[in-house]
Scaffold this active site. Structure first.
Site, PDB file in Angstrom:
ATOM      1  N   TRP A  30       0.884  -1.525  -0.615  1.00  0.00           N
ATOM      2  CA  TRP A  30       0.071   0.335   0.058  1.00  0.00           C
ATOM      3  C   TRP A  30       0.601   1.563   0.074  1.00  0.00           C
ATOM      4  CZ3 TRP A  30       2.623   2.240   4.127  1.00  0.00           C
ATOM      5  CH2 TRP A  30       2.578   1.155   5.595  1.00  0.00           C
ATOM      6  N   ASN A  31       1.705   1.269   0.269  1.00  0.00           N
ATOM      7  CA  ASN A  31       2.349   2.290   0.633  1.00  0.00           C
ATOM      8  C   ASN A  31       3.483   3.437  -0.877  1.00  0.00           C
ATOM      9  OD1 ASN A  31       4.428   0.280  -0.188  1.00  0.00           O
ATOM     10  ND2 ASN A  31       6.207   1.246   1.192  1.00  0.00           N
ATOM     11  N   PRO A  39      -3.695  -5.790  -5.668  1.00  0.00           N
ATOM     12  CA  PRO A  39      -3.005  -4.217  -4.537  1.00  0.00           C
ATOM     13  C   PRO A  39      -3.409  -5.137  -3.444  1.00  0.00           C
ATOM     14  CG  PRO A  39      -4.835  -4.130  -5.786  1.00  0.00           C
ATOM     15  CD  PRO A  39      -4.663  -5.629  -6.038  1.00  0.00           C
ATOM     16  N   ASP A  40      -2.973  -4.033  -2.728  1.00  0.00           N
ATOM     17  CA  ASP A  40      -3.620  -4.284  -1.072  1.00  0.00           C
ATOM     18  C   ASP A  40      -5.186  -3.383  -1.355  1.00  0.00           C
ATOM     19  OD1 ASP A  40      -2.698  -3.720   1.621  1.00  0.00           O
ATOM     20  OD2 ASP A  40      -3.665  -2.989   1.511  1.00  0.00           O
ATOM     21  N   GLY A  99       6.631  -6.161   0.215  1.00  0.00           N
ATOM     22  CA  GLY A  99       6.034  -6.548   1.837  1.00  0.00           C
ATOM     23  C   GLY A  99       7.190  -6.373   2.255  1.00  0.00           C
ATOM     24  N   GLU A 108      10.950  -8.578  -2.788  1.00  0.00           N
ATOM     25  CA  GLU A 108      11.524  -7.262  -2.854  1.00  0.00           C
ATOM     26  C   GLU A 108      10.747  -6.657  -1.140  1.00  0.00           C
ATOM     27  OE1 GLU A 108      13.509  -5.636  -4.698  1.00  0.00           O
ATOM     28  OE2 GLU A 108      12.607  -6.581  -6.111  1.00  0.00           O
ATOM     29  N   CYS A 132      10.451   1.865   1.465  1.00  0.00           N
ATOM     30  CA  CYS A 132      11.257   0.658   1.706  1.00  0.00           C
ATOM     31  C   CYS A 132      12.640   0.965   1.687  1.00  0.00           C
ATOM     32  CB  CYS A 132      10.988  -0.434   1.094  1.00  0.00           C
ATOM     33  SG  CYS A 132      11.205   0.178  -0.633  1.00  0.00           S
TER      34      CYS A 132
HETATM   35  P1  NAD Z   1       2.691  -7.057   4.767  1.00  0.00           P
HETATM   36  O1  NAD Z   1       4.329  -8.267   4.794  1.00  0.00           O
HETATM   37  O2  NAD Z   1       1.922  -7.127   5.785  1.00  0.00           O
HETATM   38  O3  NAD Z   1       1.917  -6.636   3.871  1.00  0.00           O
HETATM   39  C1  NAD Z   1       2.710  -6.002   2.306  1.00  0.00           C
HETATM   40  C2  NAD Z   1       1.669  -7.013   1.131  1.00  0.00           C
HETATM   41  O4  NAD Z   1       1.003  -7.793   1.683  1.00  0.00           O
HETATM   42  C3  NAD Z   1       0.312  -7.014   1.950  1.00  0.00           C
HETATM   43  O5  NAD Z   1      -0.443  -6.164   1.195  1.00  0.00           O
HETATM   44  C4  NAD Z   1      -0.383  -7.612   2.225  1.00  0.00           C
HETATM   45  O6  NAD Z   1      -1.956  -7.578   2.344  1.00  0.00           O
HETATM   46  C5  NAD Z   1      -0.070  -8.587   1.675  1.00  0.00           C
HETATM   47  N1  NAD Z   1      -0.314 -10.198   1.680  1.00  0.00           N
HETATM   48  C6  NAD Z   1       0.499 -10.322   3.714  1.00  0.00           C
HETATM   49  N2  NAD Z   1       0.490 -11.752   4.127  1.00  0.00           N
HETATM   50  C7  NAD Z   1       0.496 -12.012   2.922  1.00  0.00           C
HETATM   51  C8  NAD Z   1       0.116 -13.531   2.018  1.00  0.00           C
HETATM   52  N3  NAD Z   1       0.473 -14.433   3.259  1.00  0.00           N
HETATM   53  N4  NAD Z   1       0.352 -14.109   1.403  1.00  0.00           N
HETATM   54  C9  NAD Z   1       0.461 -12.924   0.376  1.00  0.00           C
HETATM   55  N5  NAD Z   1      -0.115 -11.391  -0.117  1.00  0.00           N
HETATM   56  C10 NAD Z   1       0.660 -11.401   2.076  1.00  0.00           C
HETATM   57  O7  NAD Z   1       4.070  -5.769   5.007  1.00  0.00           O
HETATM   58  P2  NAD Z   1       3.543  -4.082   5.566  1.00  0.00           P
HETATM   59  O8  NAD Z   1       4.010  -4.164   6.661  1.00  0.00           O
HETATM   60  O9  NAD Z   1       2.541  -3.966   5.005  1.00  0.00           O
HETATM   61  O10 NAD Z   1       4.310  -3.135   4.070  1.00  0.00           O
HETATM   62  C11 NAD Z   1       5.776  -2.852   4.726  1.00  0.00           C
HETATM   63  C12 NAD Z   1       6.599  -3.312   4.489  1.00  0.00           C
HETATM   64  O11 NAD Z   1       6.812  -3.861   3.244  1.00  0.00           O
HETATM   65  C13 NAD Z   1       7.701  -3.151   5.177  1.00  0.00           C
HETATM   66  O12 NAD Z   1       8.756  -3.890   5.756  1.00  0.00           O
HETATM   67  C14 NAD Z   1       8.641  -2.642   4.003  1.00  0.00           C
HETATM   68  O13 NAD Z   1       9.729  -2.146   3.783  1.00  0.00           O
HETATM   69  C15 NAD Z   1       8.473  -3.993   2.594  1.00  0.00           C
HETATM   70  N6  NAD Z   1       8.659  -3.169   1.438  1.00  0.00           N
HETATM   71  C16 NAD Z   1       9.155  -3.326   0.588  1.00  0.00           C
HETATM   72  C17 NAD Z   1       9.523  -2.631  -0.604  1.00  0.00           C
HETATM   73  C18 NAD Z   1      10.794  -3.375  -1.749  1.00  0.00           C
HETATM   74  O14 NAD Z   1      10.361  -2.824  -2.995  1.00  0.00           O
HETATM   75  N7  NAD Z   1      11.408  -3.723  -1.449  1.00  0.00           N
HETATM   76  C19 NAD Z   1       8.723  -1.771  -1.448  1.00  0.00           C
HETATM   77  C20 NAD Z   1       7.794  -1.195  -0.434  1.00  0.00           C
HETATM   78  C21 NAD Z   1       7.069  -1.923   0.854  1.00  0.00           C
END
Ligand code: NAD
Length: 536
Positions: A176-177, A201-202, A251, A273, A307
């Protein structure tokens, strides 16, 4: 990505105006039409709200198992015709997407801001990202994907050709970010390569992806090639991976590990990522004024929910006081707000859980003796999840903020004695996503960069230089992920490679009547000759 920070004379972080009105450029009918683009409806709808002011945004249908099944069936059948089209036709769609997104940016900027609560300049980074990636892959896909002749086993007798095929149906699970950049820019090379895509998408930012889905169709993408399904990751993630030919996930590290495990069980590829705890190094020869301005962009873009964001700053002893004074003054002058206009420097956090985790990190640091140089307060007067940009000093290893990713507008500054000290502390993390070095000596910066455990290092910039250089691969090492986006690797990962070798005149085997021993001797002579001739 680009972001601009304008320094001001204000002495405290202050609102840019009242919280944004719920009225945006989308009517209820338009929101419903966008929501109807999702392959969903079989599960109970969820309601989303604008983080900046709590206004209702959308009733979002959710995908049932049957909806997901249908989305994959449509995607698989559309993929064959899409892959059969000449590559030139496929890339033309993304050239048009580039133009359309720049022309129609007003509407999507409103949607991104309303769904995330971020400042408009940070939403614009996402528009720029999609334009940059569209242009890049439209220009380069042909040379990267075209079949290539390779050296054969035996010169003149064997020819070998490398051919790329699309994987089939790629699943893109995005957070979502950065909802536009991370859903569209990752789907785009998969589509260019001839795959169909099923995006998840989220929920919080689904309208952004659905708007882009509509725009892609207007750019000429055939209707069923890109499917969007909706649902919480833990509800539908496993169903998606079960049917995917490749998974692209962005995520947290914890969720990424689970996805990698499921993908491994099916022997399909995945690109992950993940999170970071990114360090910035300010060397003794840095232009301190520029570093103190750059640090604002590096730490507080999208309220630190990026991130690539810097959460640790290591400053050389000689310039520490000057840097901290200027940095804190710059942070104090930031305007907070999420109005649908270019008039704020930082917006809101996106969820209550983000507010909780940011507050918990700062409170824990304060309780264990850290000093809050500026910020450190929730600002409900601006909107429910606003939190001030925060700079901490005196952070020690027992504090959560020292090692855990905060993913919010909080940065710790540390004094270091020399380059070795800075490098050792920067590398003291399991993550390895992004790093930043500030120095007047680019050569010194590059030599330190090579010693940092990070997938990207920006010299005299926080993240935009490496992220925006899409000809170079982007991604993390260690707990920050697997695989790369951008560059040739960012499109080749969505393909299976096939080698087609043709043997002519003589077999790679003894000629009729030749003994195995004579064959072995003949081959030995041939191998020596190939070595002397310098053949591959
Ligand atoms: P999260 O892992 O809780 O959720 C991220 C997304 O994954 C959400 O939309 C969620 O619905 C989905 N998700 C959760 N469980 C899942 C599953 N079992 N199967 C499939 N999808 C699932 O993370 P968050 O806290 O919402 O997001 C922030 C994190 O994402 C931070 O750690 C950030 O650094 C990381 N991030 C990384 C990048 C990158 O390019 N490296 C970019 C953006 C965010």
């Amino acid at each position: 990505m680009t972001a601009s920070v304008r320094r001001r004379n204000a002495s405290t972080a202050r609102p840019a105006g009242k919280p944004p009105a719920p009225a945006w450029s989308l009517t209820e009918g338009r929101v419903a039409a966008l929501a109807a683009r999702a392959c969903a409806g079989g599960a109970a709808a969820v309601v989303t709200h604008a983080p900046a002011n709590g206004a209702k945004l959308a009733d979002l249908p959710q995908s049932s198992a049957a909806d997901i099944e249908a989305a994959f069936a449509r995607a698989r059948s559309a993929q064959r015709a899409w892959a059969a089209r000449p590559l030139g036709e496929r890339v033309a769609v993304f050239r048009r997407l580039h133009d359309l997104i720049l022309r129609r940016q007003g509407e999507i900027l409103d949607i991104i801001q309303s769904e995330t609560g971020k400042a408009r300049s940070h939403a614009f980074e996402e528009v720029a990202d999609v334009a940059i990636n569209s242009r890049y892959y439209a220009r380069t896909a042909e040379s990267v994907l075209e079949p290539k002749n390779r050296c054969g086993a035996l010169p003149l007798l064997t020819t070998a050709r490398e051919v790329r095929h699309p994987k089939g149906v790629v699943v893109v699970i995005s957070p979502w970010n950065y909802p536009l950049a991370l859903s569209v820019s990752d789907a785009l090379p998969a589509l260019v390569a001839g795959n169909a895509v099923v995006s998840r998408p989220d929920n919080q930012t689904a309208l952004t992806t659905l708007w882009a889905h509509e725009l892609a169709e207007q750019a000429g993408l055939p209707a069923d090639v890109w499917q969007v399904v909706l649902g919480r990751g833990k509800n539908i993630g496993a169903d998606l991976i079960e049917r995917a030919d490749f998974v692209d996930y962005t995520g947290s590290t914890a969720t990424g590990r689970g996805i990698a495990t499921q993908a491994a069980g099916r022997l399909i590829g995945c690109s992950l990522e993940l999170g970071g705890k990114n360090p910035m190094l300010v060397l003794d020869d840095a232009n301190v004024g520029k570093a103190a301005e750059g640090a604002v962009r590096a730490c507080f873009s999208s309220a630190g929910q990026l991130c690539e964001s810097m959460e640790r700053i290591y400053v050389h002893d000689q310039v520490y006081d000057e840097f901290v004074t200027q940095f804190v003054a710059n942070v104090d002058a930031m305007r907070l707000g999420a109005e649908l206009a270019y008039n704020s420097d930082m917006g809101s956090l996106t969820f209550p859980r983000q507010l909780d985790s940011v507050s918990a990190h700062v409170d824990d640091a304060k309780a264990k003796g850290a000093t809050v140089l500026t910020g450190g307060r929730h600002r409900p007067d601006l909107g429910p999840y606003f939190y001030e940009p925060t700079v901490l000093a005196g952070v020690t290893p027992e504090m959560k903020v020292h090692r855990e990713e905060t993913f919010g507008p909080v940065v710790s500054v540390y004094r270091v004695s020399d380059d070795e000290d800075a490098i050792a502390q920067a590398n003291d993390t399991a993550y390895g996503l992004n790093a930043s070095i500030w120095t007047r000596d680019a050569r010194r910066g590059r030599s330190i960069a090579e010693r940092l455990h990070a997938g990207a290092v920006n010299i005299n910039e926080g993240y935009a230089a490496a992220w925006g250089s899409v000809d170079a691969p982007s991604g993390g090492v260690g707990d920050s992920g697997l695989g790369r986006r951008h560059g040739a690797e960012g499109i080749l990962k969505y393909t299976d490679v096939q080698t087609i070798a043709t043997q002519r005149l003589l077999p790679i085997a003894p000629l009729p009547g030749m003994s195995d021993e004579v064959w072995a001797k003949t081959m030995t002579v041939a191998l020596w000759a190939m070595r002397r001739l310098g053949l591959k």
